[in-house]
Scaffold this active site. Structure first.
Site, PDB file in Angstrom:
ATOM      1  N   ARG A   1       0.851  -1.178   0.000  1.00  0.00           N
ATOM      2  CA  ARG A   1       0.000   0.000   0.000  1.00  0.00           C
ATOM      3  C   ARG A   1       0.894   1.237   0.000  1.00  0.00           C
ATOM      4  O   ARG A   1       1.893   1.291   0.714  1.00  0.00           O
ATOM      5  CB  ARG A   1      -0.916   0.024   1.236  1.00  0.00           C
ATOM      6  CG  ARG A   1      -1.996  -1.055   1.211  1.00  0.00           C
ATOM      7  CD  ARG A   1      -3.066  -0.722   0.181  1.00  0.00           C
ATOM      8  NE  ARG A   1      -4.096  -1.740   0.090  1.00  0.00           N
ATOM      9  CZ  ARG A   1      -4.101  -2.735  -0.791  1.00  0.00           C
ATOM     10  NH1 ARG A   1      -3.091  -2.858  -1.635  1.00  0.00           N
ATOM     11  NH2 ARG A   1      -5.090  -3.589  -0.830  1.00  0.00           N
TER      12      ARG A   1
ATOM     13  N   HIS B   1       1.006  -0.211 -10.456  1.00  0.00           N
ATOM     14  CA  HIS B   1       0.090  -1.062  -9.688  1.00  0.00           C
ATOM     15  C   HIS B   1      -0.234  -2.357 -10.449  1.00  0.00           C
ATOM     16  O   HIS B   1      -1.395  -2.680 -10.701  1.00  0.00           O
ATOM     17  CB  HIS B   1      -1.201  -0.314  -9.348  1.00  0.00           C
ATOM     18  CG  HIS B   1      -1.879  -0.867  -8.129  1.00  0.00           C
ATOM     19  ND1 HIS B   1      -2.558  -0.088  -7.232  1.00  0.00           N
ATOM     20  CD2 HIS B   1      -1.981  -2.133  -7.661  1.00  0.00           C
ATOM     21  CE1 HIS B   1      -3.060  -0.850  -6.260  1.00  0.00           C
ATOM     22  NE2 HIS B   1      -2.725  -2.098  -6.509  1.00  0.00           N
TER      23      HIS B   1
END
Length: 308
Positions: free
Chosen positions: A223, A271
């Site tokens: 994250r 990502h």
């Protein structure tokens, strides 16, 4: 008839419809899989962040909300969500994460950038063997543990860390604040795979980054909020850290003018470390529907107090 509402967004429906229907048929479940329904008629909601469903109050019959993402930070705090929330624990997602982490650990361990980026001359820098390279994996959930075990299988000297004790994992593991300091002070490569919670936000701040040995590398596919961006940039600028490979960010897509984009010691990937794959994720979702209909405990239920 059991009604399953696909509320993960219209853009994902073409990708998920066929795998979900196939998985439902394989499980022998006769359900009505729809993209729209009266809220009071819905038994299960298939969800993803950004869904048009934000108020769960009208879904009085709903037995569970089944998230398509591993991360739940964008829904877990929704005060209207009183139904059980299940996060995605997908074998395909885990495999993808393991491949990303192992690939980048090996890249930094072997010093491959030196050659990939076109080093001149004939400088023969021989890396240590994997058993001589200390790798820390922060976060020992499904993803972190799978990565730690894969790295250990390649003979890396792996140490894991989690906020609370997790005995019997088959790898060296520490927990708590003292354990984190000890692990970081020994780590040459750090992999961060923790969820985003109030306790983990900015976990790697200036103080903790300062515990790392000089030249250490950070790989963050977990994250974006786990690392203090300014502290990381300062450590890189000062030469304290060797490199940061980052797949997740506080704002995505990462703005074009963000300092990470042009920094010579930062690798940005968009990502891609572990995406949810419709074929395998559909089976995970359907298994929870099957369990719910059979009166069995649901899998991967989120602990609201812990946030994951």
């Amino acid at each position: 008839m059991t009604v399953v509402l696909f509320a993960a967004g219209a853009a994902l429906w073409p990708e998920y419809e066929a795998p979900l229907r196939r998985a439902l048929a394989e499980a022998g479940l006769a359900v009505d899989l729809v993209c729209a329904a009266a809220p009071e008629a819905v038994d299960y909601i298939i969800y993803a962040p950004g869904s048009p469903v934000q108020d769960f109050t009208p879904y009085t019959r709903c037995k569970a909300v089944l998230n398509l993402w591993a991360g739940v930070e964008r829904i877990v705090g929704n005060a209207t969500l009183v139904q059980p929330l299940c996060r995605m624990v997908d074998p395909g997602l885990t495999e993808g994460m393991v491949e990303y982490v192992v690939g980048h650990v090996l890249r930094h361990h072997l010093g491959m950038d030196r050659y990939i980026l076109g080093a001149k001359g004939w400088e023969q820098i021989v890396p240590p063997l994997a058993r001589e390279r200390r790798v820390a994996v922060l976060g020992l959930g499904a993803l972190g543990l799978a990565c730690a075990r894969a790295l250990a299988a390649l003979n890396f000297a792996v140490e894991g860390w989690s906020r609370s004790a997790k005995p019997g994992l088959g790898i060296a593991a520490a927990h708590g604040d003292a354990g984190l300091e000890a692990v970081l002070r020994r780590a040459e490569i750090v992999v961060t795979l923790l969820p985003k919670t109030a306790e983990t936000e900015n976990l790697l701040d200036a103080r903790r980054l300062g515990w790392l040995p000089e030249g250490a590398v950070i790989i963050n596919p977990g994250r974006g909020a786990l690392i203090d961006d300014d502290a990381l940039l300062a450590a890189l600028e000062a030469g304290r850290l060797g490199h940061a490979t980052l797949d997740v960010f506080r704002v995505e897509p990462l703005p074009e003018d963000h300092p990470f984009r042009a920094h010579p010691r930062v690798t940005v990937t968009p990502h891609i470390a572990a995406d949810t794959r419709a074929s395998s994720a559909a089976r995970v979702v359907v298994e929870n529907i099957r369990r719910g209909e059979a009166g069995l405990p649901l899998l991967h239920v989120v602990d609201r107090a812990r946030g994951y």
